[in-house]
Design a protein around this motif. Sequence first.
Motif: not given
Length: 229
Positions: A50-68
Amino acid sequence: MGMPVSIHLRGARGDVESPDARTAVAQAFSHLSRVDDVFSTWRVDSELMRSSRGDLDAADAHPWLAEVSGLCALAHLRTGGLFSPYHAGAYDPTGLVKGWAVEGAARHLAHVPRISFCINAGGDLVAGFGPGHDPSPWTIGIEDPRHTGRVAATVELTCGGLATSGTAARGAHLRDPRDGAPISRPGSATVWGPSLLWADVWATALFVDPAVATQTLEGEHPAYRHLVL
């Protein structure tokens, strides 16, 4: 994550079958399931896709995405570019996620008294033990990549991780990040040491370029051992 995962416990029967042990095993598998929800590249509804498609805002994403994402950048730097989360221009961190996820699952088991454990995720392993346990090492066979079913070497692991990278099981699925060329040669690279995450990263780097990665690994990360076949 598209692979078999097994959890093995050692200890007295009353300890490995205790409520604490059963709960920890369930929590470990639940952790891996949640990682799959976030990072699966096979599911259109995962947070990564969803993040790759632009369907998920970074502020709403699971913190794991930024950690990884941060760990992938660090892995790229430490390996001199031999590890990369980008494939054909697309971001795919799953080459790092597996080791990171299994280490996270292992933390649930490390709290169980008087047991030792080993998690096997598609041939990559984490071993450890809980409080009050005097563990014996797990003996791990490294398969000969040119002869299926033949053990080329064994490694003893009490606490830490072991990972293997190569083409024997999945074919030419790896590319050299420096030029994008697929790596089709036979063989494998196995790394073991304190962390499965970094063992997995370095196994990939060693298979991409054994000569360059060996110099960097031995010079800067002496706690890790390796075997290139």
